[in-house]
Scaffold this active site. Structure first.
Site, PDB file in Angstrom:
ATOM      1  CG  HIS A 167      -2.163   0.819   1.049  1.00 45.08           C
ATOM      2  ND1 HIS A 167      -2.286   1.822   0.106  1.00 45.08           N
ATOM      3  CD2 HIS A 167      -3.352   0.792   1.695  1.00 45.08           C
ATOM      4  CE1 HIS A 167      -3.490   2.370   0.186  1.00 45.08           C
ATOM      5  NE2 HIS A 167      -4.153   1.761   1.153  1.00 45.08           N
ATOM      6  CG  ASP A 218      -9.595  -8.981 -21.217  1.00 47.28           C
ATOM      7  OD1 ASP A 218      -9.082 -10.118 -21.131  1.00 47.28           O
ATOM      8  OD2 ASP A 218     -10.288  -8.618 -22.188  1.00 47.28           O
TER       9      ASP A 218
END
Length: 435
Positions: free
Chosen positions: A168, A384
């Site tokens: 993070h 994708d």
């Protein structure tokens, strides 16, 4: 109202049904081309290191002999050329500030196989499902750990899961999403449609610092006897599906008293959830309660951050009130409180926040606090790698005091609200939101 249970006890039942075997040794993936070797600046908004774990499940939608693990591994090497700081390591400089050493040491990649189909675990594709932890490679305790870890697990049906862990320190939700989508593009042989802007010095503190706002969160004192009793109960986690029609109905209810000129889906659902959770916990009327949520600062700065800005740029905003004030006033009143906090996020506020952390102030422990994480506003479902979008994507873990909004449905316009509460409070919460 559609609901799906996910209690801590029921999760463990799946462990016997999902066996995941790591194939070979974890591999370091280096950028496919030489990248700069330098000390990469981190802003005060980047905070300290801890890993965020996400999973993406893909069906084998095409009759292709393409090896998913090989394709994603090669795509990772290519995308790290653009996002080269991810191939470095967190360190501290001579001023004791966190930086990234861009050493090109690479990300970590793991291949695995599961002994079942994706359909077999469909019921358990939700946060905090114990079995899904096997789909994310654990690097706890590793010295000088990588900033990015990827595990591709192949299933018997031909589908696969990408377990993705990233520090993070180096990403917030938006740039994590942009990175994964870029990774998918290069894996499919396409140019990156949104190249990263890597210069974080745009968020440097001013000299001298100029703190104009209060950024610390006050310590909330407990006044509710019921909380001690609730702590003894089993913690139950459930998800609730809010269809588009239900969300529009909530907005209509919020606007009925004509106090609001407009309200967003996020503001309405956040306020609705906050009120329902406050009532379900049966708190003392004068008990202060708080909800924390993030506001993206990219467009709020003057000038706005460049497109593709790679770094943490979210403001953690605190909305606080007494239980009495929340419950005795209409939904529009709670929405107004949230809207006021969102409006506070301006260039001046963000700069003040950066300067505040330059002086190394720390936030106090958070009690009587809901942390709201709205993944519903992030397009993780658009990832994708050549097999179409994921059939499921979401975080692996949700903290005990966290509420999660996830996109749901074919068009991703519905929202799945996921949270955990003591058993008796959950029963009340279910009744309150079933309108």
């Amino acid at each position: 109202m559609e609901k799906t249970s996910n209690s801590t006890t029921s999760n463990n039942a799946l462990i016997v049904n999902l066996n995941v075997m790591i194939e070979g040794e974890p591999t370091s993936i280096f950028p496919a081309e030489k990248t700069p070797e330098d000390e990469y600046f981190l802003s005060n908004l980047d905070g300290g290191p801890f890993m965020i774990h996400t999973i993406y499940c893909f069906n084998n939608t095409f009759n292709s002999e393409l090896d998913s693990a090989k394709a994603i591994r090669e795509g990772l090497a290519k995308v790290l050329v653009y996002y080269y700081p991810l191939a470095g390591r967190v360190a501290k400089n001579e001023k004791n500030r966190f930086i990234i050493n861009c050493t090109g040491e690479g990300a970590l990649f793991v291949e695995a196989k599961a002994d079942c189909t994706l359909e077999d675990i469909n019921e358990f594709m939700k946060p905090d499902s114990v079995a899904l932890e096997k789909l994310v490679y654990d690097i706890d305790g590793v010295q000088n750990p990588p900033l990015l870890v990827a595990q591709v697990t192949k299933f018997k049906c031909g589908g696969f899961c990408l377990g993705f862990s990233v520090d993070h320190t180096i990403v917030d939700g938006i740039c994590a999403m942009e990175f994964v989508n870029s990774w998918g593009e290069v894996t499919r042989g396409l140019p990156i449609s949104n190249p990263p802007f890597l210069d974080r010095t745009l968020l440097k503190a001013r000299v001298p610092p100029n703190v104009k706002f209060a950024h610390a969160f006050e310590q909330i004192i407990g006044m509710s006897d019921t909380m001690a009793l609730l702590e003894e109960e089993m913690h139950v986690k459930k998800s609730f599906i809010f269809r588009t029609e239900k969300l529009e109905q909530l907005k209509k209810i919020a606007m009925e008293d004509e106090v609001l000129k407009k309200c967003t889906t996020f503001e309405t659902l956040a306020a609705f959830m906050w009120r329902a959770q406050t009532r379900s916990l049966r708190l003392h009327p004068d008990q202060q309660v708080r909800v924390l949520f993030t506001v993206d600062g990219r467009s709020k700065l003057d000038p706005p951050l460049p497109k593709g800005f790679f770094g943490n740029a979210a403001m953690l905003m605190s909305c606080q009130s007494s239980a009495r004030e929340i419950l005795d006033n209409p939904l529009s009143s709670t929405i107004q409180k949230i809207q006021e906090k969102i409006k506070m996020v301006t260039d001046d506020y963000i700069r003040s926040s950066i300067d505040y952390f330059e002086e190394q102030h720390e936030r106090k422990p958070l009690t009587y606090t809901i942390i709201l994480n709205a993944w519903s506003r992030l397009a993780f479902h658009s990832a994708d790698f050549g097999w179409g979008g994921p059939i499921y994507s979401g975080p692996l873990h949700v903290a005990k005091n966290m509420v999660l909004f996830l996109p749901h449905g074919k068009e991703q316009r519905d929202i799945s609200l996921f949270l955990g509460l003591p058993a008796s409070a959950m029963k009340i919460f279910e009744e309150l939101i079933d309108i």
